[in-house]
Design an enzyme around this catalytic site. Structure first.
Site, PDB file in Angstrom:
ATOM      1  N   CYS C  17       0.799  -1.222   0.000  1.00  0.00           N
ATOM      2  CA  CYS C  17       0.000   0.000   0.000  1.00  0.00           C
ATOM      3  C   CYS C  17       0.833   1.274   0.000  1.00  0.00           C
ATOM      4  O   CYS C  17       2.014   1.288   0.298  1.00  0.00           O
ATOM      5  CB  CYS C  17      -0.853   0.072   1.277  1.00  0.00           C
ATOM      6  SG  CYS C  17      -1.865  -1.351   1.575  1.00  0.00           S
ATOM      7  N   GLY C  43       0.870   0.395  -5.189  1.00  0.00           N
ATOM      8  CA  GLY C  43      -0.363  -0.398  -5.177  1.00  0.00           C
ATOM      9  C   GLY C  43      -1.200  -0.065  -6.390  1.00  0.00           C
ATOM     10  O   GLY C  43      -1.602   1.091  -6.548  1.00  0.00           O
ATOM     11  N   ASN C 118      -0.816   1.322   5.576  1.00  0.00           N
ATOM     12  CA  ASN C 118       0.242   0.609   4.864  1.00  0.00           C
ATOM     13  C   ASN C 118       1.017  -0.196   5.897  1.00  0.00           C
ATOM     14  O   ASN C 118       1.527   0.375   6.875  1.00  0.00           O
ATOM     15  CB  ASN C 118       1.160   1.628   4.165  1.00  0.00           C
ATOM     16  CG  ASN C 118       2.411   1.007   3.556  1.00  0.00           C
ATOM     17  OD1 ASN C 118       3.434   1.658   3.432  1.00  0.00           O
ATOM     18  ND2 ASN C 118       2.339  -0.249   3.146  1.00  0.00           N
ATOM     19  N   GLY C 119       1.101  -1.510   5.705  1.00  0.00           N
ATOM     20  CA  GLY C 119       1.825  -2.354   6.638  1.00  0.00           C
ATOM     21  C   GLY C 119       1.066  -3.623   6.951  1.00  0.00           C
ATOM     22  O   GLY C 119       0.070  -3.941   6.293  1.00  0.00           O
ATOM     23  N   TYR C 263      14.253  -1.724  -3.815  1.00  0.00           N
ATOM     24  CA  TYR C 263      13.335  -1.896  -4.925  1.00  0.00           C
ATOM     25  C   TYR C 263      12.048  -1.073  -4.889  1.00  0.00           C
ATOM     26  O   TYR C 263      11.628  -0.527  -5.899  1.00  0.00           O
ATOM     27  CB  TYR C 263      12.956  -3.376  -5.066  1.00  0.00           C
ATOM     28  CG  TYR C 263      11.862  -3.590  -6.049  1.00  0.00           C
ATOM     29  CD1 TYR C 263      12.103  -3.452  -7.406  1.00  0.00           C
ATOM     30  CD2 TYR C 263      10.568  -3.869  -5.619  1.00  0.00           C
ATOM     31  CE1 TYR C 263      11.084  -3.601  -8.322  1.00  0.00           C
ATOM     32  CE2 TYR C 263       9.546  -4.014  -6.527  1.00  0.00           C
ATOM     33  CZ  TYR C 263       9.790  -3.885  -7.880  1.00  0.00           C
ATOM     34  OH  TYR C 263       8.794  -4.022  -8.774  1.00  0.00           O
TER      35      TYR C 263
END
Lengths: 487, 487, 487, 487
Positions: C17, C43, C118-119, C263
């Protein structure tokens, strides 16, 4: 009664097209849209409008689908101009449909010309062959392109002259609207096969706008006044100097399509001078008269129509017979083209997507079912099964038209002759096939009387096999239908 | 008669929902789709189906639009499983519609549960307030989420026990279908406000499938057999061990919604034990009786319905009065939601998009126009203008129901009281407003007799203001409608 | 380099996310849209925005697809209000995706609250189980709903207090934006796993707007100024009285995700205080240093990146090694999600949809190919085949990160351990599998130095297996990935 | 470097088309799809494929949009047959776009013929005028229809003879693929303006398939082998008897478009016998040589490309100058055509949707920015502003081509002359306009050397004003561009 979206999927007898034209109105594209919408029943596979903008250029919007799927606010605004023609079409399936979408538009030496065409030219293949040998290019398979080529080959700066010269070479059915940068033209073949009517509307400036359409219901929808039919063999046009009319040299006996009254046209249209609703009701009344003469009526409990197209005839039958009219079958009007058809496995449960017979009305009753026509018999068979399953004790089928025995070559997409059940089977055997306790058709004389004595004025070839034109070998086409033919 | 897509846009009185359920059929999602399709008239803004797949997981597909817009072959295949519930909804407009789409689905301590709900809970706000103070989260504004929370708060491994405990706390209208990984449940409030019926179908394996739906027309469409109503106050369920039923402790006098018969339900449904078509026809017959008593009928030429919903009553009126029934107004069934409405400039021409009165039928006639109900009066006004413009000499409006004077708090989206014209104006002044030469309503006694003597069994609060429940302050809501309310 | 739409389809390592938040700007929804657009690489399966309108109500738009597919002008206008949060998500496939779309929104006793997350919470299942037993309803399977429930269960009228109390119960990774009708909140777990940054923008009134986002590239796109990181364990909020910040009681050693630098993050972002582009270039430089030490470089002709993600490292390698950098592989940027993948039969011809190695550059050369990471090895294998087929004499693969040996439990969707080729195979055997003449990875020490000595501050569990948290049994999950888990 | 979807929106210099052809392959439609996809950069507004099916009929699919928007699995399956041609187009805007979509298809006396055309015929209007006076109909405004008419007017049963006769009458640029029911033809004008290449592929039966395409990158994508250019003035065809080739009688000095190398073609294509990437890199190298001679380089810190098209030249500049190459500007590859552009109010914040300069790279540096060409100057101006705002101390712009001073009449959609900034302004004044500390172009001699001494073989009219053909009055067209011209 007008047809819903979905029914067209099953109908086996389809009118190829409807046309409209608008002159001298700032809302030309929107009036065309509304007019096409009113005649949507004449063609549900593609729609198109061409306008002439202020600079004399054509603007075009065509697409596959219903009128309301092809156009939106943006495209109607883009179709600027005070003159327009439009078209709805029952198009061929599958390959390259868009190339045949109408109006067809071209740039000729004397400017842009667009044509919208309802009908079928019986000598089109002969003419095409000749034109191709002379270097003509055909992008599509429709007859309409032939008309454009014939116009292009006549060297006159007067478009109407070019058009007349071209039309004199044609045989068959055509009701046209034509749009150049200078005029709106309406033309109809000398037989008057397909309808075409003229109307007027007061535009926003207080001036007169002209409207041309396949049926008067288009005038009703936009509030226009019906003026008159475009006459068989007439070329009518309007330009900056006013309206004009000439007659073609080729004369033919009038042969208007009787099936427009039986099935095609909307019940609220005036077609060939008569109310369609009235004709259908009268046809139903005469059906009951026939039954009276046969002494049939005494044992009947009620009369029900196959909705919606059988309703006027069933009302006429009810009035004449004194038997009560009931909506014994309720129709589901929501079905649209995106409906997911049930699998066979589910279909076997006895699914009734479109028509739902009412047990509370039918149970234990001797029922007369009225339909407008009977083509293959397969749909009637399903309907009678449903009616019987809902408890009807007896089911008698009455058709408000004669048996259909021949295909049409004048702009109606009919099944091939071998699929017309009445072309090969007796009334008794048809009754057995569809599962009716009795079956009776209105005879041709009765139908012709229902259209009020214009006996000589109608083409009833689908009922009596008498084709008013040479068929140029089309009757040897094994498929028996005319769409997509190309040499 | 069933409603077309477009009419809903103008209707001012809308049913909030329809529900279905399917158990033990390999085509559960497709049967739900077809059933929802049959009850599309109960909600056209969103649709959803939840199934339980082989692993006991819910599969969900919900979306805005008609049933046929929300689902396609891919989504129906993805909705694997032998059990399903479904929902159609007339949703709130504008903000956050999707959060309220149904069925509503949740993971509780005893597994996944989905609920589809038709109706309105009058004490929902009180319960919500209490639950929130206790830490409950509400994602949506609909009452359905309240039901899920009440279920979740009752600590039993038996879902039906949890559900019953929750439902006992509610007051108002609910016809529910509930789906867990182990059972299909149907429940109806003790008043029996909204309809809910039970049917069966032989599935492909020769076993019995169970179907639950808001109306019997869903059974007709898929070929299922109507078994019985789910009773007011009943919780019925089916699981691996067969079908079961219990009654809630709370008892109430039956108060089924009489407006289902007047307008909502499809004419081919059996609702609260009676044919809707039959009730409407009888209401029309009684209207004519009233007119007979008043000596009105001698000067009438014909009877026409406002299509399609006025047709059965007009038939009843015609039979009783002996005056001919005619389709004096033809309806255009093609109108869909993508139709581009004409500009005002064009509208001024007198556009008749939906209804086209036939001059050939109406010209010079004294006409009785029959409609099912009259809410604001604005639509009737337009229709009577069209009829008069088509040449009718006199136009008499008859309504097959009493004047509507109060809003509904039990699952119908009604205008606020001030917009119900009969709540503040006399019949004479309404007649003047709509432009009728005369106006008469069926009286409430007559309507109740038309529904065959179940006088005590119906809620007619919209006609007589007698609400069967406490209103918990809802009648002080100035907007007078219930959608989207949240503390 | 930022990722194109299509590459995500093949990527095996996906960030779950990205989140944003906007406060005090009349264009809140449009700034959220642009910010989400900038972090689209985090995302690509669903996107959503929630605003608070003038009346304190939430407005929500969520959907499956890219940011530009989910929103249009109409929906952005409808998302009225001066405060917003937004979310992009790599969602689970197949079943019930929409229920998990974020931001998640709820009505609590103290008003509407929306959360974007996010997580991944490692003890979410434990907490869910407890909450369900206590009557909580879960509509979705995501961890975010757990956060909402924990907030709802703490009885304080102060939302930040409720949120802090809830967050203290969680273990794992969370970077949150939270929107109530009174405040915008940003919170980050005590480890600081995922990035979260704070910025400001002068709004149209000359006042200060606040922006929160996962990455600084969102600030660049909208012209906002980067202020600082939200600190690990910090709860920051802004309301009518200005900005505020508190620290959570739970303290942990910082463990920011090193893979963001390797990345995930866009090269033009500043993440955990450092330029991602700079880190990657430095990693490439260190790779070349390693090769220098091994005496490898003398026999190399040129250095090429796997586009686009290998470009910065290849530039660093080129600078250090003095070997020329060439775009030996050209990437096709047009590929979108509607691209029709070729049949196997065509694929066998050797189709190169996405990457086209240039024979004119590679023919006869000894080539070093630089990629950012190597997960399964299958993509590298295909690329090296293409490079060799384009004429390269030798092909040496260099990876600007260590071998990936363990799955991530902190918000990255990784393949299960058994599919991480380096978890079970030696470098030699991997080289053989991918078809490289030689293969070398950057060692972990080198990577940590490239991120400038914050050795203690990074989680490198995917490279060294040292997980900073208890895993609560997640490592026993045979699938090795965390999406869609529900007890 | 290949162009992304969005960039085309801003580009002011657009190639009109790309063409492909496939013969003798069961996957003809899918290979055409993939080939068109590879040359998508040559036209992004419409796409089309025509196949010949087993019965010798054409099948057509054309539409507005990208290749992946126009075709889907269903349409590719419907495009049955072992031979196909395809086309991508940068079409005219607004009115009647579909009529000009290619391939154009027609039924001639000797059967169906389809044509796909890249280029512009300078004497098309003269020929059209003559043909119209002779009765020809034009449906579209494109030159392609002229070709079809010329073919149709030559009376030979041999299609190649008809085509040759027609082409001999044309002047200007055309690279064609032509498909009849018996053959695939490829033809190129005697100047060789636009590229056209021939390749082969082993088909599934082990036989040879033939592929024709605008650029070799199409061969790379489908795994075909490049055989050779179609020669200027060559008509090549393949039929049941094998491949054949003839030369047209009209001979002209070769004048291949130098702008294909400068900007149009994909860097991984071989065009006119040379690697585009190699030519661009060499052009960059020569730019640096020029700067060396001027003593400019000593004060430069780094070289950055305008991504993606400036990358090869920047690499060449870096190698020659020894100055480090950096990706100082990061490009966002996600932008698609549905992206909602920000309002002006937001734009004023300094929105950087597409290009994000990196402060960490640029801050305090003296930067050389390399772009492929400079047309209006407005885009360069914005980019240099961004670079400066990111902290660059000095910003020097270098263009890897000469100043563009004249419009193209050979198939490139260029702005009118007055909008070409170099047609009226000095280099100094352009530098001032774009905000560069210095500006230098590669001189024409340098560019011609970069394309390796084929000086006589290139048309560089856009740089030197020397048009190889008569312009037939096109240079007097005030708009200066050729699309949509019709007498």
């Amino acid at each position: 009664m007008s047809e819903s979206v979905s029914e067209s999927v099953e109908r086996t007898w389809k009118d190829e097209c409807g046309v409209v034209g608008v002159w001298n109105n700032e809302h030309a594209s929107r009036l065309s849209y509304l007019s096409l919408y009113a005649i949507q029943h004449r063609g549900q596979e593609s729609a198109g409008i061409v306008t002439v903008d202020a600079s004399g250029e054509h603007r075009v919007q065509k697409g596959l689908g219903l009128v309301q799927e092809v156009f939106d606010d943006v495209s109607l605004d883009r179709l600027a101009g005070r003159a327009a023609i439009g078209h709805v079409r029952y198009s061929t399936t599958g390959v390259n449909q868009m190339a045949n979408a109408q109006p067809m538009q071209a740039n000729l030496f004397n400017g842009p010309v667009a044509v919208a065409h309802n009908g079928n030219i019986v000598n089109a293949n002969e003419i095409k062959k000749r034109l191709k040998e002379d270097g003509a290019i055909f992008h599509a398979t429709s007859d309409t392109e032939v008309i454009l080529h014939l116009v292009a080959r006549h060297h006159s700066s007067n478009l109407v002259e070019c058009l007349q010269a071209g039309l004199e070479e044609l045989d068959g059915a055509y009701s046209l609207t034509v749009l150049s940068h200078q005029s709106l033209i309406a033309a109809r073949d000398p037989y008057g096969f397909r309808p075409l009517v003229l109307g007027t509307l007061k535009n926003g400036d207080g001036e007169k706008s002209w409207i041309v359409a396949s049926e008067t219901c288009a005038f009703d929808l936009i509030g226009a006044q019906f003026v008159r039919e475009i006459e068989p063999g007439e070329i009518w046009w309007v330009d900056a100097s006013g309206e004009h009319s000439i007659k073609m040299k080729k004369k033919r006996e009038r042969a208007s399509c009787i099936f427009e009254h039986v099935y095609f046209a909307r019940p609220d249209s005036i077609v060939f001078g008569q109310s369609v609703y009235g004709v259908r009701k009268e046809a139903g009344r005469r059906l009951a008269e026939q039954d009276e003469k046969e002494g049939f009526l005494k044992d009947v409990d009620l009369v029900i129509p196959v909705p919606d197209s059988g309703v006027p005839s069933a009302l006429g039958y009810s009035v004449q017979s004194g038997k009560p009219f009931e909506l014994g079958i309720i129709r589901n009007h929501y079905i649209g083209r995106t409906f997911i058809q049930p699998h066979q496995a589910i279909r076997d449960f006895g699914v009734k997507i479109k028509l739902n017979p009412q047990t509370s009305v039918l149970s234990g009753k001797r029922v007369v079912v009225i339909d407008d026509s009977l083509v293959r018999g397969t749909t009637s068979k399903k309907i009678l099964q449903l009616v019987r399953a809902a408890g009807a004790k007896e089911v008698h089928l009455r058709i408000a038209a004669p048996p259909t025995i021949g295909p049409c070559y004048y702009g109606v997409d009919t099944p091939e002759k071998s699929q017309l059940i009445a072309s090969s089977q007796s009334v008794e055997s048809i009754a057995k096939f569809v599962g009716a306790d009795s079956l009776r058709y209105l005879d041709l004389a009765g139908l012709k009387e229902a259209v009020q004595g214009q006996n000589g004025g109608y083409c009833a070839a689908c009922f009596d096999g008498k084709y008013p034109t040479d068929l140029f070998g089309l009757d040897r086409n094994p498929k028996g239908h005319l769409r997509g033919i190309d040499a």
